[in-house]
Each structure stands twice: as structure tokens, then as C-alpha cells.
Design an enzyme around this catalytic site. Sequence first.
Site, PDB file in Angstrom:
ATOM      1  N   LYS A 200       1.494 -17.692   0.059  1.00 18.83           N
ATOM      2  CA  LYS A 200       2.333 -18.350  -0.950  1.00 18.83           C
ATOM      3  C   LYS A 200       2.278 -17.567  -2.260  1.00 18.83           C
ATOM      4  O   LYS A 200       3.302 -17.251  -2.851  1.00 18.83           O
ATOM      5  CB  LYS A 200       1.854 -19.796  -1.148  1.00 18.83           C
ATOM      6  CG  LYS A 200       2.635 -20.558  -2.173  1.00 18.83           C
ATOM      7  CD  LYS A 200       2.181 -22.010  -2.240  1.00 18.83           C
ATOM      8  CE  LYS A 200       2.848 -22.694  -3.420  1.00 18.83           C
ATOM      9  NZ  LYS A 200       2.429 -24.082  -3.576  1.00 18.83           N
ATOM     10  N   GLU A 206      -8.384 -12.293   0.543  1.00 21.43           N
ATOM     11  CA  GLU A 206      -8.606 -12.021   1.966  1.00 21.43           C
ATOM     12  C   GLU A 206      -7.320 -11.511   2.625  1.00 21.43           C
ATOM     13  O   GLU A 206      -7.323 -10.544   3.392  1.00 21.43           O
ATOM     14  CB  GLU A 206      -9.056 -13.304   2.689  1.00 21.43           C
ATOM     15  CG  GLU A 206     -10.388 -13.853   2.233  1.00 21.43           C
ATOM     16  CD  GLU A 206     -10.235 -14.922   1.153  1.00 21.43           C
ATOM     17  OE1 GLU A 206      -9.383 -14.752   0.246  1.00 21.43           O
ATOM     18  OE2 GLU A 206     -10.970 -15.923   1.219  1.00 21.43           O
ATOM     19  N   GLY A 260       0.543 -25.283   0.084  1.00 26.92           N
ATOM     20  CA  GLY A 260       0.109 -24.373   1.155  1.00 26.92           C
ATOM     21  C   GLY A 260      -0.163 -25.084   2.477  1.00 26.92           C
ATOM     22  O   GLY A 260       0.304 -24.676   3.540  1.00 26.92           O
ATOM     23  N   ARG A 261      -0.897 -26.193   2.405  1.00 31.19           N
ATOM     24  CA  ARG A 261      -1.272 -26.891   3.646  1.00 31.19           C
ATOM     25  C   ARG A 261      -0.142 -27.753   4.205  1.00 31.19           C
ATOM     26  O   ARG A 261      -0.310 -28.411   5.222  1.00 31.19           O
ATOM     27  CB  ARG A 261      -2.562 -27.689   3.432  1.00 31.19           C
ATOM     28  CG  ARG A 261      -2.528 -28.611   2.236  1.00 31.19           C
ATOM     29  CD  ARG A 261      -3.926 -29.098   1.839  1.00 31.19           C
ATOM     30  NE  ARG A 261      -3.898 -29.872   0.606  1.00 31.19           N
ATOM     31  CZ  ARG A 261      -4.016 -29.354  -0.608  1.00 31.19           C
ATOM     32  NH1 ARG A 261      -4.167 -28.064  -0.753  1.00 31.19           N
ATOM     33  NH2 ARG A 261      -3.991 -30.135  -1.680  1.00 31.19           N
ATOM     34  N   GLU A 346      -8.904 -30.738   1.932  1.00 37.67           N
ATOM     35  CA  GLU A 346      -8.438 -30.034   0.727  1.00 37.67           C
ATOM     36  C   GLU A 346      -7.515 -30.958  -0.078  1.00 37.67           C
ATOM     37  O   GLU A 346      -7.456 -30.876  -1.300  1.00 37.67           O
ATOM     38  CB  GLU A 346      -7.720 -28.725   1.093  1.00 37.67           C
ATOM     39  CG  GLU A 346      -7.584 -27.774  -0.099  1.00 37.67           C
ATOM     40  CD  GLU A 346      -7.039 -26.393   0.251  1.00 37.67           C
ATOM     41  OE1 GLU A 346      -5.836 -26.278   0.534  1.00 37.67           O
ATOM     42  OE2 GLU A 346      -7.818 -25.424   0.219  1.00 37.67           O
ATOM     43  N   HIS A 377     -19.496 -33.708  26.545  1.00 33.96           N
ATOM     44  CA  HIS A 377     -20.740 -33.083  27.013  1.00 33.96           C
ATOM     45  C   HIS A 377     -21.465 -32.435  25.845  1.00 33.96           C
ATOM     46  O   HIS A 377     -22.270 -31.526  26.039  1.00 33.96           O
ATOM     47  CB  HIS A 377     -20.423 -32.069  28.111  1.00 33.96           C
ATOM     48  CG  HIS A 377     -19.733 -32.737  29.271  1.00 33.96           C
ATOM     49  ND1 HIS A 377     -20.421 -33.366  30.290  1.00 33.96           N
ATOM     50  CD2 HIS A 377     -18.417 -32.955  29.523  1.00 33.96           C
ATOM     51  CE1 HIS A 377     -19.557 -33.903  31.134  1.00 33.96           C
ATOM     52  NE2 HIS A 377     -18.326 -33.682  30.685  1.00 33.96           N
ATOM     53  N   LYS A 506     -13.847 -18.562  -5.665  1.00 28.97           N
ATOM     54  CA  LYS A 506     -13.019 -17.339  -5.673  1.00 28.97           C
ATOM     55  C   LYS A 506     -13.413 -16.476  -6.866  1.00 28.97           C
ATOM     56  O   LYS A 506     -13.572 -15.266  -6.757  1.00 28.97           O
ATOM     57  CB  LYS A 506     -11.533 -17.691  -5.806  1.00 28.97           C
ATOM     58  CG  LYS A 506     -10.915 -18.334  -4.583  1.00 28.97           C
ATOM     59  CD  LYS A 506      -9.417 -18.528  -4.835  1.00 28.97           C
ATOM     60  CE  LYS A 506      -8.787 -19.413  -3.789  1.00 28.97           C
ATOM     61  NZ  LYS A 506      -7.395 -19.717  -4.062  1.00 28.97           N
TER      62      LYS A 506
HETATM   63  O1  F6P Z   1      -8.081 -21.547  -0.851  1.00 25.58           O
HETATM   64  C1  F6P Z   1      -7.086 -22.353  -1.315  1.00 25.58           C
HETATM   65  C2  F6P Z   1      -5.704 -21.935  -0.947  1.00 25.58           C
HETATM   66  O2  F6P Z   1      -4.990 -21.857  -2.129  1.00 25.58           O
HETATM   67  C3  F6P Z   1      -5.051 -22.898   0.014  1.00 25.58           C
HETATM   68  O3  F6P Z   1      -4.639 -24.060  -0.584  1.00 25.58           O
HETATM   69  C4  F6P Z   1      -3.968 -22.066   0.564  1.00 25.58           C
HETATM   70  O4  F6P Z   1      -3.409 -22.635   1.698  1.00 25.58           O
HETATM   71  C5  F6P Z   1      -4.702 -20.775   0.809  1.00 25.58           C
HETATM   72  O5  F6P Z   1      -5.593 -20.682  -0.294  1.00 25.58           O
HETATM   73  C6  F6P Z   1      -3.876 -19.546   0.941  1.00 25.58           C
HETATM   74  O6  F6P Z   1      -3.096 -19.301  -0.198  1.00 25.58           O
HETATM   75  P1  F6P Z   1      -1.883 -18.286  -0.164  1.00 25.58           P
HETATM   76  O7  F6P Z   1      -0.880 -18.785   0.811  1.00 25.58           O
HETATM   77  O8  F6P Z   1      -1.364 -18.243  -1.562  1.00 25.58           O
HETATM   78  O9  F6P Z   1      -2.414 -16.935   0.274  1.00 25.58           O
END
Ligand code: F6P
Length: 541
Positions: A200, A206, A260-261, A346, A377, A506
Site C-alpha cells: 500500500k 521487508e 491494508g488488512r 491488528e 491430535h 519498525k
Molecule cells: O505492519 C503494519 C502494516 O502497516 C499492515 O497494516 C500492513 O498490512 C502491512 O504493514 C504492509 O503494509 P504495506 O502494504 O504498506 O507494505
Amino acid sequence: MSEAWDTLRSHRQELDGISLASLIDAADRDQHFTHQLGDLHVDLTRHLATDQTLELLFDLARERRVEALRDAMFSGEPVNTTEGRAALHIALRNQSDRPILAGGVNVMPEVNAVLRKMQAFCESVHNGTWRGSTDQRIETVINIGIGGSDLGPAMATEALRPWWSNGLRVRFVSNVDPSHLSDTIRDLDPQTTLFIIASKTFGTQETLTNAHAARRWIAKALGETAVSRHFVAVSTNADRVAAFGIDTDNMFEFWDWVGGRYSMWSAIGLSIAMAIGFNQFTALLKGAHEMDCHFRDAPMHKNIPILLGLMDCWYRECWDCQSRAVLPYDQHLHRLPAYLQQLEMESNGKRTRIDGSPTTEGTAMIVWGEPGTNGQHSFHQMLHQGTTLVPCDFLVAATPTESVDDDRYDILFANCLAQAQALARGHGLDNIRAELEETGLSESDISTLATQKVMPGNRPSTTFLYRQLDPATLGRLIALFEHRVFVQGAVWGIDSFDQWGVELGKHLATEILPGVVDGSATQGDATTRRLTMHMDALRRG
Ligand code: F6P
């Protein structure tokens, strides 16, 4: 102060000693505790709740203005107050002609334009018009993203594996641990691999680090000019996409009013559409839209997301439940618990209300689980006999998605029913003693063993039963879970659409990184510095 909660707490005392078995067996139990939308049947009969409980929970919903808040979300008001944004995931799957406004502007033309662009792109990859830099057809699509830019699409593509078509393989890389990318590309040919960089913000450490590593892999094998044929982006941030080197013509846009979620219905779902084809992706959206209409229009006593959300609050507040188990008796839903962890924890794992005051109620439950029958199990022992009350969600399809020539699926289904029944009804001491007596055990052995075998029962669960896990059903289910989370947040008075709690980590990771890279261990607190020094010593051997 809450009159509704005070009444519910006293009502809870009255339910002490309640027998779930007797509630279940009441002739009219299914009248208020079973619900249906399309072929999704939701059974709430195994809950520690009476008709009166429901009425009191509806009073709570009225006190907390749940319906008004829902209407505000549907009308595009900035319900994400701390970020001053609307939360309009419902627009992404709005399959009607109804306009949906954000800041007074109808967002539907933009939404539909991106859907058309996604469709054209999917078709071009599927029919081989879009090719890699050496004119080879694309065989594998890899989505690089994390959190909401990974979990929804990864869960949905796994859930819909039987609908995979067009011979494409779709894979996901999220973790910055280098092994995730290298394990994923090990058996692949760069010439036939396409990366979707899904972020987003296009600023997530990462995702960008993995995207750069993937880019090096492509450039090393095919040259720098190949990048444009092997990378597309999904983002709200065109400038950053361009800075990465992806042509913004190959960018699929979404908007800041998509959390995002809550984004798998947007272009973030491109990997889903790649896997199952655009028509089936549309069926997924349609299923979700049906649930949206139900949530928007159904009266409270028939409104499945409202009932589920209220029930969650009831267990959290009045039964001190800390967690809820999600138990899909459906192997294809094996990523559902992970997806719901982000969606629920979240969204609602918060301690401050929208008005800035501290919450006085417990908020998000810990969501966890595994597909059945595997969990039986493993951790079901604790569900049945542990000291913690864990409400459970059972999910199961009436028919498998592939034909089977034996009774494996019936075994699966019977186990699902058996677990929910065992949790609810338990196994009492008298019956156990009688069973042991029949085996001819001595009285002393019976006395030792019988109490160990007691299962208290009275453990609540919801069962979600559907005809088959097809795209429309998955859409209904996931939209149901989203709205359930909204209802919880509305009751607790929190903003379900921000995530400030992830920021500090972060920031610290960025601060600590230089001391890790050069081994100087200069950053962080005393323990962080000690561990970094230890890491450095281990690396030096
Ligand atoms: O770690 C939090 C977060 O902002 C989430 O809410 C989001 O889904 C994820 O990181 C990834 O963010 P982006 O889509 O901006 O890479």
C-alpha cells in the site's frame, strides 16, 4: 459507565450453572440461533446465551450505536478517525450501481476502472500476450508483500486451489528472512517468472528489500532491461513505484481509504485473480457484496455479523475469554487463522478509545487455530479439559471440492460435528464410572481414572456450514469476519482501522540495524547491545 454492560454482567451471574446441553435441546433453539445467507449456514445454538442474552446484547449495541457507526462506514464517513480516513472496502466489491462516496466523491468509477485494468492484465498473462523479456510465457507469479498485502491473497489463493486455472503457479514471499525468497524461486526460471510487488505504502522495509533482491535475480539472469517485463506493482504510491523502476502503466492502484488488512478485494487481490481467473475473482467479490448488503440491511436479530461480534464481546467481557480458536475442517483454509490474526488483532488489539480515554473493557481476543482434524491430535485436549474457556469457530463444507472415492470426507465432517458436540456436552462423572465398571476395572482403579476422564462441557462454539468452498462462499465468509471485527470495535469504542502499535518496532529496527551490520552493537538498550555483541561473536566463529 455502561448500563447495558452492568445488566449483562448481572445476567451472566444468573447463568452460573447453566447447562449448554439443555439450551441446545430446547425445541425452539434454532429460531434465534441459526441463520442463513445464500448457502452459508451459521449455527449459534452452541453458545452460552439465551434469548434474553440476545436482547441484552442488542441493548448494548444500541447503547454503543453499532448500527449508526455501520451506516457511517457505508456512507464513507471518516470512521478511521485517527488517520482521518473512510474505510470503504465495501466499495471494492460493490457489484451494484449504487454510488459510494468518499469525501463526497463517488469512488465507483475509479474502482471499476482498476478492476478492468486487472482483468485485461490477467487475460494477457493467461493468453500469453504478456510475455517475459525473452518472449517466453509466464508460468509463475510471485506476490511479494507482507501483512495485509500478503495474508489475504495468500489465504484466498490457498482456499481456492481447486479453482486454479490457466496453468499458472502463484506463490507468496513475505518474510525478509532471505530463505523465504530463495526457497520460493529455487526451482524457477527467471524467464517465466513475474513478480507482483504489493505494498500500500511502497515503503515497507521487508517488501522493498525482498523486491530489490528479486530484481537482482531477474537482472542478473536477463539483464536490467528485463525488469519491466517481470515486475508489476500494486500500490497507492505511484512516485515510489516509479522510483523503484516499475513503469506506472504496470501499476494497479488502490486508495488510502482501503485498510491494508481489508485490501484483498482491491488490486492487492491481483494474485488471486491470476490464480483463479478474473471471472472467479468477480464471484469472490459478489459473495462479499452479498454479505455487505446483509450487514447493511438486516435487522439486528437476524444480522449475522452483528450477532457474532456481540457474542465475541459477551465472552470477552462476561466470561473472561482471552482467546478464540478458529478450526476450519477444510484443509484449503489452512491460512485462515493467520489471516484472521491480522484482521482481528491488528484491528482491535487496542487500549485507547476513539475519544482518547482508556478502554475499561478487554478488547481483541487472541485468535489462533489449525485445520481439523490435525488440531484434535494437538491442542484440543486443552479445549476440552483445560482451565481456560475458549470459544471455537468450526468451519466445514457439505461437499469436498474434489471427488473422492472413499469416506475420508465423511470422516472429516463427522469429526467436526463430534468436536463441537463434545465441547458443548462434555462427559460426566456418572457416565464415565458406568463405562469403566463395564470394563471390569477395580473400584480403586475406577476412582483414580474417572475424575481424569471428566470433560466438563459447556464450552461454546459457532459452526459455519456451507455447500462447498467456492469463490462466492469464501467472499461471504471473509466479509462476515470483517464486519464481525467492525462490530467488536464499535462496541469497544475503538478505531478498528489504524495500527499505531506496530510503529515503534519498525522505528527501532531501523535504529538498531547499523550496529548489527557492522557488529559495533552501539544501538538499543543494554540487552539489545549485549545480544548484538553475542551475535557478532557467533558470526566471527
Ligand atoms: O505492519 C503494519 C502494516 O502497516 C499492515 O497494516 C500492513 O498490512 C502491512 O504493514 C504492509 O503494509 P504495506 O502494504 O504498506 O507494505
